[in-house]
Scaffold this motif. Structure first.
Motif, PDB file in Angstrom:
ATOM      1  N   PRO A 120       0.838  -1.209   0.000  1.00 22.26           N
ATOM      2  CA  PRO A 120       0.000   0.000   0.000  1.00 22.26           C
ATOM      3  C   PRO A 120       0.872   1.258   0.000  1.00 22.26           C
ATOM      4  O   PRO A 120       1.897   1.328   0.680  1.00 22.26           O
ATOM      5  CB  PRO A 120      -0.789  -0.122   1.307  1.00 22.26           C
ATOM      6  N   GLY A 121       0.481   2.245  -0.769  1.00 24.75           N
ATOM      7  CA  GLY A 121       1.220   3.496  -0.804  1.00 24.75           C
ATOM      8  C   GLY A 121       2.438   3.480  -1.692  1.00 24.75           C
ATOM      9  O   GLY A 121       3.227   4.430  -1.684  1.00 24.75           O
ATOM     10  N   SER A 122       2.618   2.419  -2.486  1.00 21.27           N
ATOM     11  CA  SER A 122       3.760   2.362  -3.387  1.00 21.27           C
ATOM     12  C   SER A 122       3.620   3.422  -4.468  1.00 21.27           C
ATOM     13  O   SER A 122       2.557   3.584  -5.070  1.00 21.27           O
ATOM     14  CB  SER A 122       3.864   0.972  -4.022  1.00 21.27           C
ATOM     15  N   VAL A 123       4.733   4.145  -4.715  1.00 21.86           N
ATOM     16  CA  VAL A 123       4.726   5.251  -5.669  1.00 21.86           C
ATOM     17  C   VAL A 123       5.910   5.099  -6.609  1.00 21.86           C
ATOM     18  O   VAL A 123       7.028   4.797  -6.178  1.00 21.86           O
ATOM     19  CB  VAL A 123       4.797   6.615  -4.945  1.00 21.86           C
ATOM     20  N   PHE A 124       5.654   5.302  -7.890  1.00 23.50           N
ATOM     21  CA  PHE A 124       6.739   5.402  -8.860  1.00 23.50           C
ATOM     22  C   PHE A 124       6.882   6.863  -9.253  1.00 23.50           C
ATOM     23  O   PHE A 124       5.890   7.526  -9.589  1.00 23.50           O
ATOM     24  CB  PHE A 124       6.456   4.553 -10.098  1.00 23.50           C
ATOM     25  N   MET A 125       8.124   7.388  -9.199  1.00 21.33           N
ATOM     26  CA  MET A 125       8.318   8.807  -9.473  1.00 21.33           C
ATOM     27  C   MET A 125       9.509   9.014 -10.399  1.00 21.33           C
ATOM     28  O   MET A 125      10.438   8.197 -10.462  1.00 21.33           O
ATOM     29  CB  MET A 125       8.540   9.590  -8.176  1.00 21.33           C
ATOM     30  N   VAL A 126       9.449  10.124 -11.120  1.00 18.46           N
ATOM     31  CA  VAL A 126      10.554  10.556 -11.966  1.00 18.46           C
ATOM     32  C   VAL A 126      10.805  12.030 -11.680  1.00 18.46           C
ATOM     33  O   VAL A 126       9.896  12.763 -11.265  1.00 18.46           O
ATOM     34  CB  VAL A 126      10.258  10.344 -13.465  1.00 18.46           C
ATOM     35  N   THR A 127      12.038  12.468 -11.882  1.00 24.27           N
ATOM     36  CA  THR A 127      12.366  13.880 -11.737  1.00 24.27           C
ATOM     37  C   THR A 127      12.578  14.469 -13.119  1.00 24.27           C
ATOM     38  O   THR A 127      13.212  13.859 -13.977  1.00 24.27           O
ATOM     39  CB  THR A 127      13.630  14.077 -10.888  1.00 24.27           C
ATOM     40  N   LEU A 138       0.783   3.510  -7.373  1.00 25.92           N
ATOM     41  CA  LEU A 138       0.500   2.176  -7.924  1.00 25.92           C
ATOM     42  C   LEU A 138      -0.576   1.484  -7.092  1.00 25.92           C
ATOM     43  O   LEU A 138      -0.344   0.455  -6.460  1.00 25.92           O
ATOM     44  CB  LEU A 138       1.786   1.345  -7.960  1.00 25.92           C
ATOM     45  N   ASP A 139      -1.751   2.085  -7.061  1.00 22.69           N
ATOM     46  CA  ASP A 139      -2.877   1.558  -6.287  1.00 22.69           C
ATOM     47  C   ASP A 139      -3.708   0.649  -7.191  1.00 22.69           C
ATOM     48  O   ASP A 139      -4.412   1.112  -8.094  1.00 22.69           O
ATOM     49  CB  ASP A 139      -3.736   2.711  -5.765  1.00 22.69           C
ATOM     50  N   ARG A 140      -3.599  -0.637  -6.965  1.00 25.06           N
ATOM     51  CA  ARG A 140      -4.290  -1.586  -7.841  1.00 25.06           C
ATOM     52  C   ARG A 140      -5.807  -1.578  -7.651  1.00 25.06           C
ATOM     53  O   ARG A 140      -6.532  -2.135  -8.471  1.00 25.06           O
ATOM     54  CB  ARG A 140      -3.733  -2.983  -7.613  1.00 25.06           C
ATOM     55  N   LYS A 141      -6.282  -1.001  -6.555  1.00 23.79           N
ATOM     56  CA  LYS A 141      -7.723  -0.949  -6.341  1.00 23.79           C
ATOM     57  C   LYS A 141      -8.375   0.100  -7.234  1.00 23.79           C
ATOM     58  O   LYS A 141      -9.573   0.046  -7.497  1.00 23.79           O
ATOM     59  CB  LYS A 141      -8.012  -0.645  -4.872  1.00 23.79           C
ATOM     60  N   ARG A 142      -7.542   1.058  -7.680  1.00 27.91           N
ATOM     61  CA  ARG A 142      -8.085   2.088  -8.551  1.00 27.91           C
ATOM     62  C   ARG A 142      -8.167   1.560  -9.985  1.00 27.91           C
ATOM     63  O   ARG A 142      -7.297   0.845 -10.460  1.00 27.91           O
ATOM     64  CB  ARG A 142      -7.207   3.336  -8.485  1.00 27.91           C
ATOM     65  N   LYS A 143      -9.230   1.921 -10.652  1.00 27.41           N
ATOM     66  CA  LYS A 143      -9.421   1.433 -12.011  1.00 27.41           C
ATOM     67  C   LYS A 143      -8.437   2.059 -12.981  1.00 27.41           C
ATOM     68  O   LYS A 143      -8.058   1.446 -13.976  1.00 27.41           O
ATOM     69  CB  LYS A 143     -10.862   1.713 -12.459  1.00 27.41           C
ATOM     70  N   LYS A 144      -8.026   3.288 -12.699  1.00 30.42           N
ATOM     71  CA  LYS A 144      -7.173   3.993 -13.635  1.00 30.42           C
ATOM     72  C   LYS A 144      -6.052   4.694 -12.883  1.00 30.42           C
ATOM     73  O   LYS A 144      -6.304   5.473 -11.961  1.00 30.42           O
ATOM     74  CB  LYS A 144      -7.999   5.007 -14.430  1.00 30.42           C
ATOM     75  N   LEU A 145      -4.811   4.422 -13.281  1.00 34.05           N
ATOM     76  CA  LEU A 145      -3.669   5.099 -12.688  1.00 34.05           C
ATOM     77  C   LEU A 145      -3.498   6.464 -13.341  1.00 34.05           C
ATOM     78  O   LEU A 145      -3.896   6.675 -14.498  1.00 34.05           O
ATOM     79  CB  LEU A 145      -2.399   4.267 -12.886  1.00 34.05           C
ATOM     80  N   LYS A 146      -2.913   7.414 -12.622  1.00 29.78           N
ATOM     81  CA  LYS A 146      -2.708   8.742 -13.190  1.00 29.78           C
ATOM     82  C   LYS A 146      -1.407   9.346 -12.660  1.00 29.78           C
ATOM     83  O   LYS A 146      -0.919   8.999 -11.584  1.00 29.78           O
ATOM     84  CB  LYS A 146      -3.888   9.655 -12.855  1.00 29.78           C
ATOM     85  N   TRP A 147      -0.861  10.245 -13.462  1.00 32.84           N
ATOM     86  CA  TRP A 147       0.354  10.969 -13.095  1.00 32.84           C
ATOM     87  C   TRP A 147      -0.011  12.281 -12.404  1.00 32.84           C
ATOM     88  O   TRP A 147      -1.001  12.924 -12.748  1.00 32.84           O
ATOM     89  CB  TRP A 147       1.189  11.298 -14.328  1.00 32.84           C
ATOM     90  N   VAL A 148       0.811  12.661 -11.438  1.00 36.18           N
ATOM     91  CA  VAL A 148       0.658  13.949 -10.756  1.00 36.18           C
ATOM     92  C   VAL A 148       2.007  14.652 -10.787  1.00 36.18           C
ATOM     93  O   VAL A 148       3.040  14.041 -10.497  1.00 36.18           O
ATOM     94  CB  VAL A 148       0.187  13.783  -9.296  1.00 36.18           C
ATOM     95  N   GLU A 149       2.005  15.926 -11.145  1.00 38.90           N
ATOM     96  CA  GLU A 149       3.255  16.687 -11.235  1.00 38.90           C
ATOM     97  C   GLU A 149       3.295  17.768 -10.160  1.00 38.90           C
ATOM     98  O   GLU A 149       2.295  18.459  -9.928  1.00 38.90           O
ATOM     99  CB  GLU A 149       3.393  17.323 -12.620  1.00 38.90           C
ATOM    100  N   MET A 150       4.437  17.897  -9.500  1.00 36.60           N
ATOM    101  CA  MET A 150       4.628  18.939  -8.493  1.00 36.60           C
ATOM    102  C   MET A 150       6.017  19.541  -8.639  1.00 36.60           C
ATOM    103  O   MET A 150       6.974  18.862  -9.030  1.00 36.60           O
ATOM    104  CB  MET A 150       4.450  18.392  -7.078  1.00 36.60           C
ATOM    105  N   SER A 151       6.125  20.815  -8.355  1.00 39.40           N
ATOM    106  CA  SER A 151       7.410  21.509  -8.393  1.00 39.40           C
ATOM    107  C   SER A 151       8.028  21.487  -6.997  1.00 39.40           C
ATOM    108  O   SER A 151       7.337  21.739  -5.998  1.00 39.40           O
ATOM    109  CB  SER A 151       7.223  22.948  -8.864  1.00 39.40           C
ATOM    110  N   TYR A 152       9.317  21.175  -6.946  1.00 39.75           N
ATOM    111  CA  TYR A 152       9.998  21.172  -5.649  1.00 39.75           C
ATOM    112  C   TYR A 152      10.959  22.367  -5.517  1.00 39.75           C
ATOM    113  O   TYR A 152      11.753  22.431  -4.565  1.00 39.75           O
ATOM    114  CB  TYR A 152      10.750  19.865  -5.420  1.00 39.75           C
ATOM    115  N   ALA A 153      10.882  23.314  -6.440  1.00 38.97           N
ATOM    116  CA  ALA A 153      11.820  24.444  -6.436  1.00 38.97           C
ATOM    117  C   ALA A 153      11.693  25.263  -5.159  1.00 38.97           C
ATOM    118  O   ALA A 153      12.708  25.636  -4.541  1.00 38.97           O
ATOM    119  CB  ALA A 153      11.583  25.320  -7.667  1.00 38.97           C
TER     120      ALA A 153
END
Length: 713
Positions: A120-127, A138-153
Motif C-alpha cells: 500500500p502506498g507504493s509510488v513510482f516517481m521521476v524527476t 500504484l494503487d491496484r484498487k483504482r481502475k485507472k492510474l494517473k500521473w501527478v506533477e509537483m514543483s519542488y523548487a
C-alpha cells in the motif's frame, strides 16, 4: 540497433523461475518490429558465458531505466512518455498511463520506485529538468492510474538557499532519498511521501551531509546513493582526467554505509558477500546485492560511459579489472607464499589430525629430498649464490637441505639484491591502510615488501619518480623527497599545491632543481634549487594558449624545460631566458580518447600516445625542426609509463628491448603487461604468444603507484 544493459538484483521473496541467488546482467537487444529475432538475454556475474534467452515482443522500443525491488523500469527513450514495470521473475508487467506534461517536453533525469508495487502506498516517481517531480501511485484498487506533477523548487530553496536539483534517487525501508547540494555541500534529502486518503503529499526534508574523504588527489568525483532493504549506502568514484587524460578515469573508490540509529556514516573496508553495480553509461543507476555467491563478493562493478566495458574494483587487492560486455570481471583467488615459515606451518596444520599423520608427512618429505636434489651440498650452495629475492625464499622453502644451503640474508644490507634490481625499474605500490610498500619485478613477477616510514603513513600523493627518488606530499603536509630503498626522507621548503612537478637530478646532487606548474593564479611556474636556496622562485609567463588547463610530464631536455599541456600540445621554457613557446602535438591515428606520455630517451624527446583501452599505441620522436615523426621501433630501449612517471632506459637484457611496460597486471597470471612494438600486441613474461590487442583481461592498482628505478645510494 541500440543496446542497453543494467545489473538487476533479484529479491529472494519473489517467485524464481530464474536463479535468485545472484544478480543478473540484463542485455536488451532492440531492433525493428519486423525483425523476429529480437530478444533479451540474462547473463550471470557468476558465469558470463551462461545465459538465458527469451523473446518479449511487448518490450520493443523500450529502454531500461533502472531496477528496484526486483522490478525492471522501462521507458520509450527518448520521448519518455510511456513507462512500465516488468518483473523478469514472474513476467508480470505494470503499464503506466501516458506521461504528458503541459509545461513542456519530458526531459527525465532520474526515476525511483518507493516500495514494491504490491505494498500500500507504493509510488513510482521521476524527476524532470524543470525542478519537478512527476509521480504515479500504484494503487491496484483504482481502475485507472494517473500521473501527478509537483514543483519542488520552492521547497529546495528553503532547504538549500538556492535552486538545486535532486539526483541519485533511491529507496530504503520504503523511504525515498536523493542527493542535492546544500550550501555548497553535498547532502542527502529525504523525500517524504504521505498518503492522505486518495491523495499523495510529497515533502522534501533535510537529512544529513555525505561524508568527506581524501580521494588520492582526484580532482572530481561522481557520487551514488544506493538503498537496499533497510540499508543506505554512499558510493563515491574519484575521477582523474582533467589535463593529460582526455577521458575521465576512476582513481579512487570509496563506499560508506549509514548507521541508521546514530545517523553516522561508516566507511566500509570490506564487504565479502556483497557487491555494488553502477551504470555510468546511461542514467547513473546503481544497485546493491547483499548476498552473492562465495568468492564473488567484495566488488564494485561499474559500466563505463561507453557502455562497452565493465570495470570491477576488488576491495581486497585494491585493483580494477577490465572486461568487455557482456562478461563481468570475475574475482580471482590469490595464493600467498609464506616463505621461511612454510615448513613450520605444514607441521602445525598436520599435527591437528594426530601425531601419526604428522610423522608420515615429515617422513615423506625426507624421502623426497634425494629424488629432488641429487647434488653435493657444496654445489647446492654455489647454485644458491645466484638466487635472489623471492627466488631465494622459494628455494629455502623447498626442503631442509635447501634451507641449510641458503641461510637467512638481510637483503637490505647485502649487495646481491642491489645488483639484481638494476635490471629494470620496478612497479611500486603504496598501501596506506596496511602501511606497506610493495615492489613488483616486471621480468619475473616477484613481489617485495617493505614497511612505510611512520612519518609517511596516510594519504600520500605521488607527483614524480626519477633517479630512484619520489617527490610526494602527504595530505596537508610538506613537499618531500623519499627514497624507499634507503628510507631517506628530505623535506622541501613550503610550496603551494601545484598541478605537477619534476626534478632534474637526485636531491643528493648539487644540481638538483625542482620545478612546479600550475594554471591557477598569477605565478604559474615555481623553481627551487635544492641545496642552494632556502625558498622557491616564482615566474610569471605569458603562455599565450587559450583554455590552458594543465601541464604534465615536465622533462628537461637540451637546457629547455618541456611539458605537455591540455594532453596534446607541447610547451617548452628556455631556462636561460624564461619564456614560453608552444607547438601542436602529433597527428595520431587513435580515434578514441587517449593519454599522452612525454619523456627523454637518450638524445631524443619521445611522446607515447595510448588510446583509452590500449587498442592503439603510437610512438613519436621530435626532430631538429621541432616536428613530430612517428617511429616504429625503440631499438635497444625500453619504456615504462604510468600517470606519474615516464622512463626510457636502455634494456639490460635483449628480451626487454623495444617494449613498453604498463602499470597493469594480467588478470590470470598476475604478471606485468607490456606492449611489443615488434608484434603490435600485449604480452606478459609468462607467455611467448600475445594475449590480446587491448587492456581487456588486465587490472591496475588504485592505490598510489609508480615506476621507480631502484637506487641504494
Amino acid at each position: 540497433m541500440e543496446t542497453k544493459h543494467v545489473c538487476a538484483s533479484i529479491c529472494d521473496r519473489l517467485p524464481t523461475p530464474l536463479s535468485a541467488n545472484h544478480p543478473w546482467l540484463v542485455d536488451w537487444n532492440i531492433e525493428a518490429e519486423e525483425d523476429d529475432s529480437r530478444d533479451h538475454i540474462d547473463y550471470t556475474v557468476r558465469d558470463p558465458l551462461s545465459h538465458q534467452r527469451c523473446q518479449i515482443p511487448s518490450h520493443l522500443g523500450k529502454r531500461i531505466r533502472g531496477c528496484s525491488y526486483g522490478w525492471v523500469i522501462l521507458s520509450n527513450h527518448p520521448h519518455n512518455d510511456m513507462w512500465s514495470l516488468w518483473n523478469p521473475m514472474t513476467s508480470k508487467i505494470i503499464r503506466l498511463p501516458w506521461l504528458i506534461s503541459r509545461k513542456g517536453p519530458n526531459i527525465i533525469q532520474q526515476c525511483c520506485l518507493s516500495s514494491p508495487p504490491d505494498e500500500p502506498g507504493s509510488v513510482f516517481m521521476v524527476t524532470a529538468e524543470r525542478y519537478a517531480i512527476v509521480f504515479c501511485r500504484l494503487d491496484r484498487k483504482r481502475k485507472k492510474l494517473k500521473w501527478v506533477e509537483m514543483s519542488y523548487a520552492k521547497q529546495m530553496r528553503s532547504i538549500a538557499g538556492c535552486d538545486s536539483f535532486l539526483y541519485s534517487l533511491t529507496s530504503c525501508n520504503s523511504k525515498v532519498y536523493a542527493l542535492t547540494t546544500v550550501r555548497s555541500n553535498l547532502s542527502v534529502v529525504h523525500i517524504d511521501i504521505m498518503v492522505k486518503g486518495r491523495e499523495i503529499v510529497i515533502s522534501l526534508l533535510p537529512y544529513m551531509e555525505v561524508p568527506y574523504h581524501y580521494m588520492n588527489g582526484c580532482l572530481s568525483s561522481t557520487p551514488f546513493l544506493i538503498g537496499c532493504c533497510t540499508e543506505l549506502f554512499y558510493v563515491k568514484l574519484g575521477l582523474n582526467g582533467v589535463g593529460h587524460i582526455t577521458k575521465e578515469t576512476v582513481g579512487a573508490v570509496l563506499v560508506f554505509k549509514l548507521d541508521m540509529t546514530n545517523k553516522r556514516w561508516e566507511e566500509m573496508k570490506d564487504f565479502k558477500d556483497a557487491a555494488f553495480f553502477l551504470d555510468l553509461a546511461h542514467d547513473y543507476s546503481a544497485f546493491y546485492s547483499a548476498a552473492v555467491p562465495s568468492g564473488l563478493g567484495g566488488y564494485v562493478h561499474f559500466l563505463d560511459r561507453s557502455g562497452k566495458v565493465i570495470h570491477s574494483y576488488d576491495f581486497e587487492s585494491k585493483t580494477i579489472a577490465l572486461s568487455s560486455m557482456p562478461a563481468c570481471g570475475a574475482p580471482l583467488l590469490e595464493c600467498r607464499l609464506h616463505g621461511e615459515d612454510t615448513e613450520n606451518e605444514m607441521r602445525v596444520s598436520s599435527a591437528r589430525d594426530g601425531n601419526s599423520n604428522s610423522t608420515r608427512i615429515e617422513a615423506r618429505e625426507e624421502n623426497m629430498e634425494p629424488c629432488l636434489l641429487n647434488f653435493p651440498f657444496d654445489v647446492l650452495k654455489v647454485i644458491m649464490e645466484f638466487c635472489v629475492g623471492v627466488e631465494y625464499l622459494n628455494f629455502r622453502a623447498t626442503c631442509k637441505k635447501c634451507q641449510s644451503a641458503a641461510p637467512v640474508i638481510q637483503w637490505s644490507k647485502g649487495g646481491r639484491l642491489h645488483t639484481y634490481s638494476l635490471v629494470s625499474p620496478w612497479l611500486m605500490v603504496l598501501d596506506k591502510e596496511l602501511g606497506v610498500i610493495s615492489f613488483i619485478d616486471p621480468m619475473f613477477g616477484d613481489k617485495y615488501f617493505i614497511k612505510t616510514p611512520r612519518e609517511l603513513i596516510g594519504d600520500l600523493r605521488i607527483y614524480c619518480s626519477m633517479y630512484g627518488w619520489l617527490l610526494i606530499r602527504r595530505h596537508e603536509g610538506p613537499l618531500t623527497f623519499f627514497n624507499p630503498f634507503t628510507s631517506d626522507i628530505r623535506e622541501l621548503p613550503f610550496a603551494p599545491y601545484l598541478d605537477s612537478y619534476c626534478f632534474s637530478a637526485p636531491p643528493t646532487s648539487s644540481d638538483c632543481m625542482v620545478v612546479g606548474f600550475t594554471t591557477r593564479g598569477k605565478w604559474p611556474v615555481y623553481i627551487h634549487f635544492v641545496g642552494r636556496e632556502p625558498s622557491w622562485r616564482r615566474f610569471h609567463l605569458n603562455f599565450g594558449v587559450d583554455g590552458l588547463r594543465s601541464f604534465h610530464f615536465a622533462t628537461l631536455y637540451r637546457r629547455n624545460l618541456y611539458a605537455l599541456y591540455n594532453n596534446g600540445g607541447l610547451g617548452f621554457i628556455d631556462t636561460d631566458n624564461p619564456d614560453f613557446t608552444w607547438c601542436e602535438g602529433p597527428r595520431s591515428s587513435c580515434t578514441s580518447p587517449k593519454q599522452n606520455f612525454l619523456m627523454k630517451c637518450d638524445e631524443q624527446l619521445l611522446l607515447v600516445v595510448v588510446s583509452e583501452f590500449g587498442e592503439c599505441v603510437e610512438v613519436f620522436k621530435m626532430n631538429d625542426s621541432t616536428e613530430w615523426e612517428k617511429t616504429e621501433s625503440l631499438g635497444r630501449y625500453t619504456i615504462y609509463i604510468c600517470g606519474k612517471a615516464c622512463l626510457c632506459i636502455e634494456a639490460k637484457t635483449p628480451e626487454m628491448a623495444n617494449k613498453i611496460y604498463f602499470p597493469r597486471l594480467h588478470s590470470e597470471n598476475r604478471k606485468i603487461v607490456f606492449y611489443s612494438l615488434e608484434t603490435r600486441r600485449y604480452h606478459t613474461s609468462d607467455v611467448e604468444e600475445s594475449f590480446g590487442g587491448d587492456f581487456m583481461g588486465t587490472k591496475h592498482h588504485l592505490d598510489p603507484h609508480v615506476w621507480i628505478e631502484p637506487s641504494w645510494l
